[in-house]
Design a protein around this motif. Structure first.
Motif, PDB file in Angstrom:
ATOM      1  N   CYS A 289      17.939  15.649  17.568  1.00 55.12           N
ATOM      2  CA  CYS A 289      17.981  14.262  17.106  1.00 55.12           C
ATOM      3  C   CYS A 289      16.643  13.788  16.542  1.00 55.12           C
ATOM      4  N   ALA A 290      15.568  14.568  16.747  1.00 53.88           N
ATOM      5  CA  ALA A 290      14.273  14.155  16.200  1.00 53.88           C
ATOM      6  C   ALA A 290      13.348  15.353  16.088  1.00 53.88           C
ATOM      7  N   LEU A 291      12.531  15.323  15.039  1.00 53.46           N
ATOM      8  CA  LEU A 291      11.437  16.275  14.847  1.00 53.46           C
ATOM      9  C   LEU A 291      10.161  15.472  14.643  1.00 53.46           C
ATOM     10  N   THR A 292       9.118  15.841  15.367  1.00 61.30           N
ATOM     11  CA  THR A 292       7.837  15.170  15.186  1.00 61.30           C
ATOM     12  C   THR A 292       6.785  16.229  14.892  1.00 61.30           C
ATOM     13  N   PHE A 293       6.140  16.100  13.743  1.00 62.44           N
ATOM     14  CA  PHE A 293       5.123  17.051  13.309  1.00 62.44           C
ATOM     15  C   PHE A 293       3.737  16.464  13.596  1.00 62.44           C
ATOM     16  N   PHE A 294       2.905  17.225  14.313  1.00 64.73           N
ATOM     17  CA  PHE A 294       1.541  16.807  14.597  1.00 64.73           C
ATOM     18  C   PHE A 294       0.553  17.747  13.912  1.00 64.73           C
ATOM     19  N   GLU A 295      -0.646  17.260  13.694  1.00 57.45           N
ATOM     20  CA  GLU A 295      -1.635  18.020  12.941  1.00 57.45           C
ATOM     21  C   GLU A 295      -2.170  19.235  13.701  1.00 57.45           C
ATOM     22  N   GLN A 296      -2.892  20.067  12.950  1.00 54.73           N
ATOM     23  CA  GLN A 296      -3.475  21.291  13.505  1.00 54.73           C
ATOM     24  C   GLN A 296      -4.378  21.013  14.701  1.00 54.73           C
ATOM     25  N   SER A 297      -5.026  19.855  14.700  1.00 57.01           N
ATOM     26  CA  SER A 297      -5.957  19.519  15.782  1.00 57.01           C
ATOM     27  C   SER A 297      -5.274  19.427  17.143  1.00 57.01           C
ATOM     28  N   ALA A 298      -3.943  19.315  17.178  1.00 56.34           N
ATOM     29  CA  ALA A 298      -3.230  19.240  18.457  1.00 56.34           C
ATOM     30  C   ALA A 298      -3.065  20.605  19.117  1.00 56.34           C
ATOM     31  N   LEU A 299      -3.231  21.690  18.374  1.00 55.60           N
ATOM     32  CA  LEU A 299      -2.976  23.028  18.926  1.00 55.60           C
ATOM     33  C   LEU A 299      -3.813  23.335  20.174  1.00 55.60           C
ATOM     34  N   PRO A 300      -5.132  23.085  20.173  1.00 63.61           N
ATOM     35  CA  PRO A 300      -5.918  23.427  21.373  1.00 63.61           C
ATOM     36  C   PRO A 300      -5.490  22.686  22.633  1.00 63.61           C
ATOM     37  N   TRP A 301      -4.894  21.507  22.498  1.00 60.68           N
ATOM     38  CA  TRP A 301      -4.430  20.786  23.686  1.00 60.68           C
ATOM     39  C   TRP A 301      -3.381  21.585  24.447  1.00 60.68           C
ATOM     40  N   PHE A 302      -2.689  22.474  23.724  1.00 58.04           N
ATOM     41  CA  PHE A 302      -1.617  23.272  24.318  1.00 58.04           C
ATOM     42  C   PHE A 302      -2.067  24.707  24.602  1.00 58.04           C
TER      43      PHE A 302
END
Length: 343
Positions: free
Chosen positions: A314-327
């Motif tokens: 029901c939803a897709l949310t795209f976040f920037e490359q800078s979010a990768l290290p948080w995970f």
């Protein structure tokens, strides 16, 4: 033992203070995130909260629980941050040579960040939920819910979170934010009406499958196959009719199967090959997206969070490359490694 730690902390023992506050750290972090919607702002405000608590611990008289006292400090620090913050501005589309389709609308919360599930795994307190709780922990951390919270007036936001999510009674909330019980009840009534209006579509949808269930795993597997093979028809077949797509900090938003399909078609034309590395954000499936190139290195494109409704997306949310290290995900991967991690 707790009384002894409190006495030692009042006397300036930093180790005792840490032992007292550490069990509440995770839940306070989540609280700041709900209030602010931005992971970095939440981390900064949490640090300010703990510093203020340490500096003012001699004034902790024990008339309320330590947890309640910490929430009072955190809530007011968040309200101050909301009052003074220069929110991250919306970002213009900046992909050279690629023009996005016309959006359905422009979003109001470009500062929204994902929250890694790794920070939600352990309960920060054994305290039972209070009598006013209306939302489960999973519901109240979802991206749609957090985004809806961000557009509430500051006082309504604080009252709703403290009452309906954390379960504090009106008298406790009034004490926390230096208000009256009547004022709290009035603000809560308005907040519930405002939130209900914004969340009505979500309330009418089938509930998502349970985390880690075979049903969830099946939908996720189909999404990965379709996305990695750039199979637009297979991907669109997974969408609900009212599927919603956003990409903070860019304000472009698309609602409905056809608008989202047009965006995905544009994406697959521009970047025909991705690898997806699974993770979780805000209690829902998410992926590090890696773009294949002519070299042997796949570059991280960002994080995609997938919201489910029944057996559909029901939803897709795209976040920037800078979010990768948080995970815990790298900014690039060897192409062979990205394939193996995605499996």
């Amino acid at each position: 033992m707790t009384d002894e730690l409190i006495s030692r902390a009042r006397a300036g023992d930093a180790v005792a203070f840490q032992k007292l506050t550490e069990p509440h750290r995770r839940e306070l972090h989540v609280h700041c995130y709900r209030m602010l919607g931005c992971l970095q702002d939440a981390e900064d405000t949490l640090q300010e909260t703990l510093l203020a608590a340490w500096q003012g611990f001699k004034g902790f008289e024990g008339r309320a629980s330590l947890r309640t006292w910490l929430y009072r400090i955190a809530s007011n620090r968040c309200l101050n941050a909301r009052r003074s913050a220069s929110r991250r501005p919306a970002k213009a589309w900046d992909v050279p040579g690629v023009e996005p389709p016309e959006p359905t609308r422009l979003g109001e919360v470009p500062w929204l960040d994902p929250f890694p599930d790794s920070l939600l795994d352990e309960r920060a307190t054994d305290a039972p939920p209070g009598p006013e709780v209306r939302y489960t922990q999973t519901e109240s951390i979802s991206l749609a819910f957090v985004a809806a919270l961000q557009v509430l007036p500051r006082r309504q936001l604080a009252v709703l979170i403290l009452s309906d999510i954390l379960g504090f009674e009106a008298s406790e909330v009034a004490s926390m934010i230096d208000s009256t019980i009547d004022s709290v009840n009035s603000a809560l009534k308005r907040a519930r009406a405002n939130l209900q209006q914004r969340m009505q579509i979500s309330a009418d949808r089938p509930r998502p499958p349970a985390m880690g269930s075979p049903a969830e795993e099946a939908i996720v597997a189909e999404f990965v196959r379709a996305y990695e093979s750039a199979d637009l028809d297979a991907l669109v077949a997974l969408f609900t009719d009212d599927v919603f797509m956003s990409m903070p900090p860019m304000p472009l938003e698309y609602e409905g199967r056809d608008p989202v399909a047009r965006f995905c078609a544009m994406l697959f034309r521009a970047v025909p090959r991705f690898s997806l590395v699974p993770t979780r954000a805000n209690g829902q499936p998410a992926f590090g997206a890696y773009v294949h190139s002519a070299s042997d290195v796949s570059q991280g494109g960002g994080v995609i969070a997938v919201s489910l409704s029944g057996e559909r997306i029901c939803a897709l949310t795209f976040f920037e490359q800078s979010a990768l290290p948080w995970f815990g995900l790298p900014l690039s991967l060897p192409t062979s490694a990205s394939h193996s991690r995605a499996r």
